[in-house]
Enzyme design. Structure first.
Site, PDB file in Angstrom:
ATOM      1  N   HIS A 279      29.907  12.713  46.393  1.00 36.60           N
ATOM      2  CA  HIS A 279      30.621  11.630  47.080  1.00 36.60           C
ATOM      3  C   HIS A 279      29.687  10.445  47.217  1.00 36.60           C
ATOM      4  O   HIS A 279      28.506  10.619  47.513  1.00 36.60           O
ATOM      5  CB  HIS A 279      31.089  12.088  48.466  1.00 36.60           C
TER       6      HIS A 279
ATOM      7  N   ASP B 253      38.194  17.233  48.082  1.00 43.20           N
ATOM      8  CA  ASP B 253      39.086  17.803  47.073  1.00 43.20           C
ATOM      9  C   ASP B 253      38.750  19.248  46.719  1.00 43.20           C
ATOM     10  O   ASP B 253      39.507  19.895  46.007  1.00 43.20           O
ATOM     11  CB  ASP B 253      39.031  16.954  45.785  1.00 43.20           C
TER      12      ASP B 253
HETATM   13  N1  CMC Z   1      28.719  17.160  39.421  1.00 44.91           N
HETATM   14  C1  CMC Z   1      27.513  17.056  38.844  1.00 44.91           C
HETATM   15  N2  CMC Z   1      26.703  16.001  39.026  1.00 44.91           N
HETATM   16  C2  CMC Z   1      27.137  15.023  39.817  1.00 44.91           C
HETATM   17  C3  CMC Z   1      28.379  15.078  40.470  1.00 44.91           C
HETATM   18  C4  CMC Z   1      29.183  16.198  40.236  1.00 44.91           C
HETATM   19  N3  CMC Z   1      30.391  16.308  40.800  1.00 44.91           N
HETATM   20  N4  CMC Z   1      28.554  13.967  41.199  1.00 44.91           N
HETATM   21  C5  CMC Z   1      27.459  13.223  41.022  1.00 44.91           C
HETATM   22  N5  CMC Z   1      26.598  13.865  40.187  1.00 44.91           N
HETATM   23  C6  CMC Z   1      25.291  13.380  39.750  1.00 44.91           C
HETATM   24  C7  CMC Z   1      25.460  12.441  38.574  1.00 44.91           C
HETATM   25  O1  CMC Z   1      25.448  13.118  37.338  1.00 44.91           O
HETATM   26  C8  CMC Z   1      24.291  11.510  38.750  1.00 44.91           C
HETATM   27  O2  CMC Z   1      23.130  12.183  38.302  1.00 44.91           O
HETATM   28  P1  CMC Z   1      21.925  11.354  37.599  1.00 44.91           P
HETATM   29  O3  CMC Z   1      21.425  10.421  38.680  1.00 44.91           O
HETATM   30  O4  CMC Z   1      20.961  12.420  37.227  1.00 44.91           O
HETATM   31  O5  CMC Z   1      22.531  10.657  36.441  1.00 44.91           O
HETATM   32  C9  CMC Z   1      24.160  11.401  40.278  1.00 44.91           C
HETATM   33  O6  CMC Z   1      24.705  12.615  40.789  1.00 44.91           O
HETATM   34  C10 CMC Z   1      24.914  10.219  40.847  1.00 44.91           C
HETATM   35  O7  CMC Z   1      26.255  10.323  40.379  1.00 44.91           O
HETATM   36  P2  CMC Z   1      27.246   9.092  40.269  1.00 44.91           P
HETATM   37  O8  CMC Z   1      28.408   9.507  39.441  1.00 44.91           O
HETATM   38  O9  CMC Z   1      26.486   7.882  39.875  1.00 44.91           O
HETATM   39  O10 CMC Z   1      27.661   8.938  41.782  1.00 44.91           O
HETATM   40  P3  CMC Z   1      28.867   8.098  42.321  1.00 44.91           P
HETATM   41  O11 CMC Z   1      28.578   7.777  43.730  1.00 44.91           O
HETATM   42  O12 CMC Z   1      29.153   6.982  41.373  1.00 44.91           O
HETATM   43  O13 CMC Z   1      30.075   9.140  42.174  1.00 44.91           O
HETATM   44  C11 CMC Z   1      31.854  10.579  42.512  1.00 44.91           C
HETATM   45  C12 CMC Z   1      30.795   9.690  43.190  1.00 44.91           C
HETATM   46  C13 CMC Z   1      32.743  11.170  43.575  1.00 44.91           C
HETATM   47  C14 CMC Z   1      32.698   9.733  41.568  1.00 44.91           C
HETATM   48  C15 CMC Z   1      31.123  11.702  41.737  1.00 44.91           C
HETATM   49  O14 CMC Z   1      30.390  12.499  42.618  1.00 44.91           O
HETATM   50  C16 CMC Z   1      32.088  12.539  40.919  1.00 44.91           C
HETATM   51  O15 CMC Z   1      32.460  12.164  39.812  1.00 44.91           O
HETATM   52  N6  CMC Z   1      32.516  13.742  41.449  1.00 44.91           N
HETATM   53  C17 CMC Z   1      33.447  14.577  40.725  1.00 44.91           C
HETATM   54  C18 CMC Z   1      34.867  14.069  40.899  1.00 44.91           C
HETATM   55  C19 CMC Z   1      35.375  14.292  42.311  1.00 44.91           C
HETATM   56  O16 CMC Z   1      35.256  15.372  42.878  1.00 44.91           O
HETATM   57  N7  CMC Z   1      36.004  13.259  42.866  1.00 44.91           N
HETATM   58  C20 CMC Z   1      36.565  13.294  44.215  1.00 44.91           C
HETATM   59  C21 CMC Z   1      35.794  12.391  45.126  1.00 44.91           C
HETATM   60  S1  CMC Z   1      36.131  12.640  46.872  1.00 44.91           S
HETATM   61  C22 CMC Z   1      37.781  12.289  47.087  1.00 44.91           C
HETATM   62  C23 CMC Z   1      38.291  11.026  46.537  1.00 44.91           C
HETATM   63  O17 CMC Z   1      37.588  10.024  46.422  1.00 44.91           O
HETATM   64  O18 CMC Z   1      39.480  11.018  46.206  1.00 44.91           O
END
Ligand code: CMC
Length: 379
Positions: free
Chosen positions: A261, A315
Protein backbone atom coordinates in the site's frame (compact mmCIF):
# COMPACT_ATOMS: atom_id res chain seq x y z
CA UNK A 1 9.80 25.90 -14.68
CA UNK A 2 7.76 25.88 -11.48
CA UNK A 3 10.76 24.63 -9.50
CA UNK A 4 8.69 21.74 -8.09
CA UNK A 5 10.34 18.39 -8.71
CA UNK A 6 8.52 15.66 -10.62
CA UNK A 7 7.06 12.94 -8.35
CA UNK A 8 5.74 9.95 -10.34
CA UNK A 9 2.29 8.96 -9.08
CA UNK A 10 2.24 12.21 -7.08
CA UNK A 11 3.74 10.19 -4.22
CA UNK A 12 3.83 12.34 -1.09
CA UNK A 13 2.52 15.42 -2.90
CA UNK A 14 -0.46 17.05 -1.12
CA UNK A 15 -3.09 18.00 -3.71
CA UNK A 16 -5.81 19.18 -1.36
CA UNK A 17 -6.63 19.94 2.25
CA UNK A 18 -9.19 17.55 3.68
CA UNK A 19 -10.99 16.97 6.98
CA UNK A 20 -12.51 13.63 6.01
CA UNK A 21 -10.06 10.81 6.60
CA UNK A 22 -6.81 10.48 8.52
CA UNK A 23 -4.30 7.67 7.93
CA UNK A 24 -1.22 6.90 10.01
CA UNK A 25 0.57 4.43 7.77
CA UNK A 26 3.37 3.70 10.23
CA UNK A 27 1.09 2.88 13.16
CA UNK A 28 -1.66 1.32 11.03
CA UNK A 29 -4.33 3.79 12.14
CA UNK A 30 -7.31 4.98 10.14
CA UNK A 31 -10.07 7.36 11.23
CA UNK A 32 -13.08 8.88 9.48
CA UNK A 33 -13.87 12.41 10.67
CA UNK A 34 -11.80 11.66 13.79
CA UNK A 35 -13.52 8.36 14.68
CA UNK A 36 -11.24 5.27 14.66
CA UNK A 37 -12.26 2.74 12.02
CA UNK A 38 -12.44 -0.09 14.59
CA UNK A 39 -15.08 1.83 16.59
CA UNK A 40 -17.14 2.67 13.55
CA UNK A 41 -17.02 -0.85 12.16
CA UNK A 42 -18.00 -2.29 15.54
CA UNK A 43 -20.80 0.12 16.44
CA UNK A 44 -21.98 2.15 13.46
CA UNK A 45 -24.03 1.24 10.40
CA UNK A 46 -23.02 1.91 6.82
CA UNK A 47 -25.69 4.59 6.39
CA UNK A 48 -24.74 6.30 9.64
CA UNK A 49 -21.07 6.26 8.58
CA UNK A 50 -22.06 7.60 5.16
CA UNK A 51 -23.85 10.51 6.83
CA UNK A 52 -20.82 11.13 9.04
CA UNK A 53 -18.44 11.14 6.09
CA UNK A 54 -20.55 13.41 3.92
CA UNK A 55 -21.86 15.92 6.47
CA UNK A 56 -19.00 15.78 8.96
CA UNK A 57 -20.80 14.76 12.15
CA UNK A 58 -22.70 11.74 13.37
CA UNK A 59 -26.42 12.26 12.69
CA UNK A 60 -28.97 12.78 15.44
CA UNK A 61 -31.45 9.87 15.76
CA UNK A 62 -34.00 11.90 13.74
CA UNK A 63 -31.47 12.83 11.04
CA UNK A 64 -30.49 9.19 10.69
CA UNK A 65 -34.11 8.00 10.51
CA UNK A 66 -34.83 10.60 7.82
CA UNK A 67 -31.72 9.67 5.83
CA UNK A 68 -32.48 5.95 6.04
CA UNK A 69 -36.08 6.56 4.98
CA UNK A 70 -35.04 8.72 2.02
CA UNK A 71 -32.49 6.14 0.88
CA UNK A 72 -35.08 3.38 1.21
CA UNK A 73 -37.56 5.41 -0.88
CA UNK A 74 -35.08 5.90 -3.73
CA UNK A 75 -33.72 2.37 -4.05
CA UNK A 76 -35.65 1.53 -7.19
CA UNK A 77 -34.18 2.37 -10.57
CA UNK A 78 -36.15 3.49 -13.59
CA UNK A 79 -37.25 0.80 -16.02
CA UNK A 80 -35.28 2.79 -18.62
CA UNK A 81 -32.04 2.12 -16.74
CA UNK A 82 -32.97 -1.56 -16.42
CA UNK A 83 -33.78 -1.72 -20.15
CA UNK A 84 -30.48 -0.06 -20.95
CA UNK A 85 -28.69 -2.69 -18.85
CA UNK A 86 -30.46 -5.42 -20.81
CA UNK A 87 -28.56 -4.21 -23.87
CA UNK A 88 -25.19 -4.63 -22.14
CA UNK A 89 -23.27 -7.76 -23.19
CA UNK A 90 -23.75 -10.50 -20.60
CA UNK A 91 -20.00 -11.17 -20.75
CA UNK A 92 -19.18 -7.56 -19.82
CA UNK A 93 -17.52 -6.88 -16.49
CA UNK A 94 -19.97 -5.65 -13.82
CA UNK A 95 -17.69 -2.66 -13.10
CA UNK A 96 -18.15 -1.50 -16.70
CA UNK A 97 -21.90 -2.03 -16.35
CA UNK A 98 -21.85 -0.03 -13.13
CA UNK A 99 -19.81 2.80 -14.58
CA UNK A 100 -22.26 3.13 -17.49
CA UNK A 101 -25.35 2.88 -15.28
CA UNK A 102 -24.00 5.40 -12.76
CA UNK A 103 -23.28 7.84 -15.59
CA UNK A 104 -26.76 7.29 -17.01
CA UNK A 105 -28.32 8.71 -13.83
CA UNK A 106 -27.05 12.10 -15.01
CA UNK A 107 -29.53 11.81 -17.89
CA UNK A 108 -32.45 11.63 -15.49
CA UNK A 109 -31.60 14.24 -12.89
CA UNK A 110 -30.95 17.86 -13.67
CA UNK A 111 -27.42 19.18 -13.91
CA UNK A 112 -25.62 22.13 -12.43
CA UNK A 113 -27.75 22.81 -9.39
CA UNK A 114 -24.77 21.92 -7.25
CA UNK A 115 -25.03 25.13 -5.22
CA UNK A 116 -28.44 24.08 -3.93
CA UNK A 117 -28.19 22.04 -0.67
CA UNK A 118 -31.46 20.25 -1.54
CA UNK A 119 -29.99 19.11 -4.88
CA UNK A 120 -26.84 17.92 -3.09
CA UNK A 121 -28.85 15.99 -0.48
CA UNK A 122 -31.05 14.38 -3.14
CA UNK A 123 -28.08 13.44 -5.31
CA UNK A 124 -26.36 11.82 -2.32
CA UNK A 125 -29.53 9.90 -1.45
CA UNK A 126 -30.05 8.74 -5.03
CA UNK A 127 -26.49 7.53 -5.54
CA UNK A 128 -26.28 5.75 -2.18
CA UNK A 129 -29.70 4.20 -2.78
CA UNK A 130 -29.46 3.18 -6.44
CA UNK A 131 -25.89 1.92 -6.88
CA UNK A 132 -26.57 -1.37 -5.00
CA UNK A 133 -29.80 -1.88 -6.95
CA UNK A 134 -27.90 -1.46 -10.22
CA UNK A 135 -25.15 -3.87 -9.17
CA UNK A 136 -27.72 -6.51 -8.20
CA UNK A 137 -29.80 -5.86 -11.33
CA UNK A 138 -26.89 -6.52 -13.68
CA UNK A 139 -26.12 -9.78 -11.88
CA UNK A 140 -29.58 -11.09 -12.80
CA UNK A 141 -30.01 -9.35 -16.14
CA UNK A 142 -26.84 -10.94 -17.54
CA UNK A 143 -28.38 -14.33 -16.76
CA UNK A 144 -31.50 -13.34 -18.71
CA UNK A 145 -33.55 -12.81 -15.54
CA UNK A 146 -35.56 -9.85 -14.36
CA UNK A 147 -33.98 -7.88 -11.51
CA UNK A 148 -35.47 -8.30 -8.06
CA UNK A 149 -37.14 -5.22 -6.64
CA UNK A 150 -35.79 -3.87 -3.34
CA UNK A 151 -37.68 -4.88 -0.21
CA UNK A 152 -38.76 -2.02 2.02
CA UNK A 153 -38.72 -4.10 5.21
CA UNK A 154 -35.02 -4.88 4.83
CA UNK A 155 -32.20 -2.57 5.91
CA UNK A 156 -29.55 -1.42 3.43
CA UNK A 157 -27.09 -4.33 3.44
CA UNK A 158 -29.72 -7.03 4.05
CA UNK A 159 -31.68 -5.69 1.09
CA UNK A 160 -28.60 -5.75 -1.16
CA UNK A 161 -27.88 -9.39 -0.29
CA UNK A 162 -31.55 -10.19 -0.86
CA UNK A 163 -31.53 -8.55 -4.32
CA UNK A 164 -28.34 -10.46 -5.13
CA UNK A 165 -29.01 -13.93 -3.77
CA UNK A 166 -32.83 -13.90 -4.03
CA UNK A 167 -32.99 -15.04 -0.38
CA UNK A 168 -33.51 -13.10 2.81
CA UNK A 169 -30.03 -13.16 4.35
CA UNK A 170 -29.02 -14.43 7.76
CA UNK A 171 -28.73 -11.41 10.13
CA UNK A 172 -25.04 -12.20 10.78
CA UNK A 173 -24.32 -12.18 7.03
CA UNK A 174 -26.13 -8.83 6.63
CA UNK A 175 -24.24 -7.30 9.57
CA UNK A 176 -20.90 -8.55 8.27
CA UNK A 177 -21.59 -7.00 4.87
CA UNK A 178 -22.61 -3.73 6.53
CA UNK A 179 -19.31 -3.74 8.44
CA UNK A 180 -17.42 -4.42 5.21
CA UNK A 181 -19.12 -1.41 3.65
CA UNK A 182 -18.06 0.76 6.59
CA UNK A 183 -14.46 -0.45 6.22
CA UNK A 184 -14.32 0.37 2.51
CA UNK A 185 -16.24 3.66 2.62
CA UNK A 186 -13.32 6.08 2.58
CA UNK A 187 -9.55 6.16 2.33
CA UNK A 188 -8.35 9.69 1.59
CA UNK A 189 -6.70 10.51 -1.75
CA UNK A 190 -6.55 7.06 -3.35
CA UNK A 191 -6.70 6.96 -7.16
CA UNK A 192 -10.50 6.79 -7.51
CA UNK A 193 -11.09 9.53 -4.94
CA UNK A 194 -8.53 11.73 -6.64
CA UNK A 195 -10.31 11.03 -9.91
CA UNK A 196 -13.62 12.00 -8.24
CA UNK A 197 -12.11 15.28 -6.99
CA UNK A 198 -10.63 16.13 -10.38
CA UNK A 199 -14.00 15.52 -12.03
CA UNK A 200 -15.80 17.45 -9.28
CA UNK A 201 -13.47 20.40 -9.75
CA UNK A 202 -14.94 21.03 -13.21
CA UNK A 203 -18.36 21.60 -11.53
CA UNK A 204 -19.95 18.76 -13.47
CA UNK A 205 -22.78 16.74 -11.92
CA UNK A 206 -22.23 14.16 -9.13
CA UNK A 207 -23.25 11.25 -11.37
CA UNK A 208 -20.29 12.02 -13.65
CA UNK A 209 -18.10 12.33 -10.54
CA UNK A 210 -19.11 8.87 -9.36
CA UNK A 211 -18.89 7.34 -12.85
CA UNK A 212 -15.32 8.56 -13.30
CA UNK A 213 -14.38 7.20 -9.88
CA UNK A 214 -15.96 3.80 -10.62
CA UNK A 215 -13.86 3.52 -13.77
CA UNK A 216 -10.73 4.31 -11.78
CA UNK A 217 -11.55 1.87 -8.98
CA UNK A 218 -11.89 -0.99 -11.47
CA UNK A 219 -8.16 -1.41 -12.15
CA UNK A 220 -6.18 -4.33 -10.66
CA UNK A 221 -3.80 -2.02 -8.79
CA UNK A 222 -6.78 -0.48 -6.98
CA UNK A 223 -10.19 -2.02 -6.18
CA UNK A 224 -9.86 -4.74 -8.80
CA UNK A 225 -7.22 -6.48 -6.66
CA UNK A 226 -9.83 -8.17 -4.44
CA UNK A 227 -10.99 -10.26 -7.38
CA UNK A 228 -7.41 -11.24 -8.28
CA UNK A 229 -6.56 -12.31 -4.72
CA UNK A 230 -8.91 -15.29 -4.81
CA UNK A 231 -7.62 -16.32 -8.24
CA UNK A 232 -4.09 -16.16 -6.82
CA UNK A 233 -5.00 -18.21 -3.72
CA UNK A 234 -6.59 -20.84 -5.94
CA UNK A 235 -3.53 -20.91 -8.15
CA UNK A 236 -1.36 -21.51 -5.04
CA UNK A 237 -3.79 -24.28 -4.13
CA UNK A 238 -2.50 -25.39 -0.74
CA UNK A 239 -0.68 -23.81 2.23
CA UNK A 240 2.59 -25.66 1.60
CA UNK A 241 2.94 -24.02 -1.82
CA UNK A 242 2.69 -20.47 -0.48
CA UNK A 243 6.43 -19.97 0.11
CA UNK A 244 7.41 -21.20 -3.37
CA UNK A 245 4.75 -19.07 -5.01
CA UNK A 246 6.03 -16.02 -3.19
CA UNK A 247 9.67 -16.70 -4.06
CA UNK A 248 8.76 -17.12 -7.70
CA UNK A 249 6.63 -13.94 -7.74
CA UNK A 250 9.38 -11.90 -6.09
CA UNK A 251 12.08 -13.31 -8.39
CA UNK A 252 10.03 -12.47 -11.49
CA UNK A 253 9.07 -9.04 -10.05
CA UNK A 254 5.36 -9.93 -10.09
CA UNK A 255 3.11 -8.11 -7.61
CA UNK A 256 1.48 -10.30 -4.99
CA UNK A 257 -2.17 -9.28 -5.07
CA UNK A 258 -3.65 -7.96 -1.85
CA UNK A 259 -0.22 -6.90 -0.54
CA UNK A 260 1.36 -3.49 -0.35
CA UNK A 261 0.00 0.00 0.00
CA UNK A 262 1.26 3.47 -0.81
CA UNK A 263 0.22 4.66 2.68
CA UNK A 264 0.83 1.69 5.01
CA UNK A 265 4.13 0.20 6.10
CA UNK A 266 2.32 -2.23 8.42
CA UNK A 267 -0.70 -4.50 8.00
CA UNK A 268 -3.67 -2.45 6.86
CA UNK A 269 -6.00 -1.97 9.88
CA UNK A 270 -8.94 -2.86 7.64
CA UNK A 271 -7.32 -6.19 6.75
CA UNK A 272 -7.06 -6.97 10.48
CA UNK A 273 -10.79 -6.36 10.95
CA UNK A 274 -11.75 -8.15 7.72
CA UNK A 275 -9.78 -11.20 8.79
CA UNK A 276 -11.82 -11.22 12.02
CA UNK A 277 -15.04 -10.94 10.02
CA UNK A 278 -13.96 -13.84 7.80
CA UNK A 279 -13.35 -15.94 10.91
CA UNK A 280 -16.79 -15.03 12.31
CA UNK A 281 -18.40 -16.19 9.08
CA UNK A 282 -16.34 -19.38 8.92
CA UNK A 283 -17.28 -20.23 12.52
CA UNK A 284 -20.94 -19.91 11.66
CA UNK A 285 -21.21 -21.13 8.08
CA UNK A 286 -18.18 -23.40 7.63
CA UNK A 287 -14.63 -22.62 6.64
CA UNK A 288 -13.07 -21.89 3.24
CA UNK A 289 -10.01 -23.94 2.39
CA UNK A 290 -8.46 -20.89 0.73
CA UNK A 291 -8.31 -19.24 4.16
CA UNK A 292 -5.49 -21.61 5.16
CA UNK A 293 -3.67 -20.69 1.95
CA UNK A 294 -4.15 -16.99 2.72
CA UNK A 295 -2.77 -17.36 6.24
CA UNK A 296 0.22 -19.35 4.94
CA UNK A 297 0.89 -16.67 2.33
CA UNK A 298 0.70 -13.91 4.92
CA UNK A 299 3.12 -15.82 7.19
CA UNK A 300 5.55 -16.48 4.33
CA UNK A 301 5.37 -12.84 3.21
CA UNK A 302 6.24 -11.56 6.70
CA UNK A 303 9.92 -12.43 6.21
CA UNK A 304 10.11 -11.90 2.44
CA UNK A 305 8.07 -8.69 1.96
CA UNK A 306 7.65 -7.44 5.54
CA UNK A 307 11.13 -5.85 5.73
CA UNK A 308 10.10 -3.60 2.79
CA UNK A 309 6.92 -2.59 4.64
CA UNK A 310 4.69 -4.72 2.41
CA UNK A 311 1.84 -6.37 4.29
CA UNK A 312 -1.76 -7.45 3.51
CA UNK A 313 -4.00 -4.60 2.41
CA UNK A 314 -7.79 -4.23 2.53
CA UNK A 315 -8.24 -6.45 -0.51
CA UNK A 316 -6.45 -9.48 0.91
CA UNK A 317 -9.21 -10.90 3.12
CA UNK A 318 -12.28 -9.16 1.67
CA UNK A 319 -12.72 -11.68 -1.17
CA UNK A 320 -12.90 -14.56 1.31
CA UNK A 321 -15.60 -12.68 3.23
CA UNK A 322 -17.58 -11.86 0.10
CA UNK A 323 -17.39 -15.41 -1.20
CA UNK A 324 -18.81 -16.70 2.10
CA UNK A 325 -21.64 -14.19 1.73
CA UNK A 326 -22.52 -15.75 -1.64
CA UNK A 327 -21.26 -12.82 -3.71
CA UNK A 328 -19.83 -13.83 -7.11
CA UNK A 329 -16.18 -13.00 -7.68
CA UNK A 330 -16.67 -10.40 -10.39
CA UNK A 331 -18.99 -8.47 -8.04
CA UNK A 332 -16.31 -8.01 -5.36
CA UNK A 333 -15.14 -4.71 -6.85
CA UNK A 334 -18.70 -3.42 -7.46
CA UNK A 335 -19.38 -4.10 -3.75
CA UNK A 336 -16.29 -2.02 -2.97
CA UNK A 337 -17.78 0.70 -5.21
CA UNK A 338 -21.16 0.59 -3.40
CA UNK A 339 -19.31 1.48 -0.25
CA UNK A 340 -16.77 3.94 -1.65
CA UNK A 341 -19.56 6.08 -3.13
CA UNK A 342 -19.84 7.49 0.39
CA UNK A 343 -16.22 8.65 0.36
CA UNK A 344 -16.39 9.95 -3.20
CA UNK A 345 -19.45 12.04 -2.33
CA UNK A 346 -17.81 13.38 0.82
CA UNK A 347 -14.87 14.52 -1.32
CA UNK A 348 -17.25 15.93 -3.96
CA UNK A 349 -18.84 18.16 -1.32
CA UNK A 350 -15.52 19.13 0.19
CA UNK A 351 -14.08 19.95 -3.24
CA UNK A 352 -17.02 22.21 -4.03
CA UNK A 353 -16.57 23.98 -0.71
CA UNK A 354 -13.17 25.37 -1.76
CA UNK A 355 -12.98 24.66 -5.44
CA UNK A 356 -10.14 25.34 -7.82
CA UNK A 357 -10.09 23.35 -11.02
CA UNK A 358 -7.30 20.75 -11.10
CA UNK A 359 -4.81 21.61 -13.78
CA UNK A 360 -1.35 20.25 -12.96
CA UNK A 361 1.65 20.87 -15.12
CA UNK A 362 3.95 18.46 -16.94
CA UNK A 363 7.57 18.24 -18.00
CA UNK A 364 7.58 18.05 -21.77
CA UNK A 365 10.00 15.36 -23.03
CA UNK A 366 8.98 15.20 -26.72
CA UNK A 367 10.53 16.42 -29.95
CA UNK A 368 10.93 20.13 -30.86
CA UNK A 369 10.71 22.16 -34.05
CA UNK A 370 9.93 19.37 -36.50
CA UNK A 371 8.82 20.18 -40.05
CA UNK A 372 5.81 18.48 -41.59
CA UNK A 373 6.65 16.16 -44.52
CA UNK A 374 4.16 15.19 -47.27
CA UNK A 375 3.17 11.54 -46.86
CA UNK A 376 4.69 10.41 -50.21
CA UNK A 377 8.08 11.70 -49.05
CA UNK A 378 8.05 9.77 -45.77
CA UNK A 379 10.13 6.62 -45.49
N1 CMC B 1 4.07 -7.66 -4.21
C1 CMC B 1 5.40 -7.66 -4.37
N2 CMC B 1 6.15 -6.55 -4.33
C2 CMC B 1 5.52 -5.39 -4.11
C3 CMC B 1 4.13 -5.32 -3.91
C4 CMC B 1 3.40 -6.51 -3.97
N3 CMC B 1 2.07 -6.52 -3.82
N4 CMC B 1 3.77 -4.04 -3.71
C5 CMC B 1 4.89 -3.32 -3.78
N5 CMC B 1 5.95 -4.14 -4.02
C6 CMC B 1 7.35 -3.73 -4.16
C7 CMC B 1 7.60 -3.27 -5.58
O1 CMC B 1 7.99 -4.33 -6.43
C8 CMC B 1 8.69 -2.25 -5.38
O2 CMC B 1 9.90 -2.94 -5.17
P1 CMC B 1 11.30 -2.31 -5.70
O3 CMC B 1 11.46 -1.02 -4.92
O4 CMC B 1 12.29 -3.35 -5.35
O5 CMC B 1 11.13 -2.10 -7.16
C9 CMC B 1 8.32 -1.61 -4.03
O6 CMC B 1 7.59 -2.61 -3.33
C10 CMC B 1 7.47 -0.37 -4.19
O7 CMC B 1 6.35 -0.73 -4.98
P2 CMC B 1 5.49 0.30 -5.83
O8 CMC B 1 4.65 -0.46 -6.78
O9 CMC B 1 6.39 1.36 -6.36
O10 CMC B 1 4.62 0.93 -4.68
P3 CMC B 1 3.33 1.81 -4.88
O11 CMC B 1 3.16 2.62 -3.66
O12 CMC B 1 3.41 2.50 -6.20
O13 CMC B 1 2.20 0.69 -5.03
C11 CMC B 1 0.35 -0.69 -4.78
C12 CMC B 1 1.17 0.46 -4.16
C13 CMC B 1 -0.85 -0.94 -3.92
C14 CMC B 1 -0.11 -0.29 -6.18
C15 CMC B 1 1.25 -1.95 -4.84
O14 CMC B 1 1.63 -2.33 -3.55
C16 CMC B 1 0.57 -3.09 -5.57
O15 CMC B 1 0.59 -3.15 -6.80
N6 CMC B 1 -0.05 -4.06 -4.82
C17 CMC B 1 -0.73 -5.17 -5.46
C18 CMC B 1 -2.11 -4.75 -5.93
C19 CMC B 1 -3.05 -4.51 -4.77
O16 CMC B 1 -3.16 -5.32 -3.86
N7 CMC B 1 -3.79 -3.40 -4.84
C20 CMC B 1 -4.76 -3.02 -3.82
C21 CMC B 1 -4.29 -1.80 -3.09
S1 CMC B 1 -5.18 -1.46 -1.57
C22 CMC B 1 -6.80 -1.19 -2.03
C23 CMC B 1 -7.05 -0.24 -3.11
O17 CMC B 1 -6.31 0.72 -3.35
O18 CMC B 1 -8.07 -0.44 -3.79
Amino acid sequence: RSGISFRPGLEGVPVTQSAICDIDGMQGRLAYRGYPIAELSAHSSFLETTYLLIWGDLPSPQQLRDFEAEVQMHRRVSFRVRDMMKCFPASGHPMDALQSSAASLGLFYSRRAIDDPKYVYNAVVRLIAKIPTMVAAFKLIRKGQDPIQPRDDLAYSANFLYMLTEREPDPLAARVLDRCLILHAEHSLNASTFSARVTASTLTDPYAVVASAVGTLAGPLHGGANEDVLAMLEEIGSPEHAGDYLDEAIASKRKVMGFGHREYRVKDPRAVILQGLAEELFARFGTDEMYDVAKALEAAAATRLGPKGIYPNVDFYSGLVYRKLGIPRDLFTPVFAISRVAGWLAHWREQLGANRIFRPSQIYTGAQNRTWIPSDERV
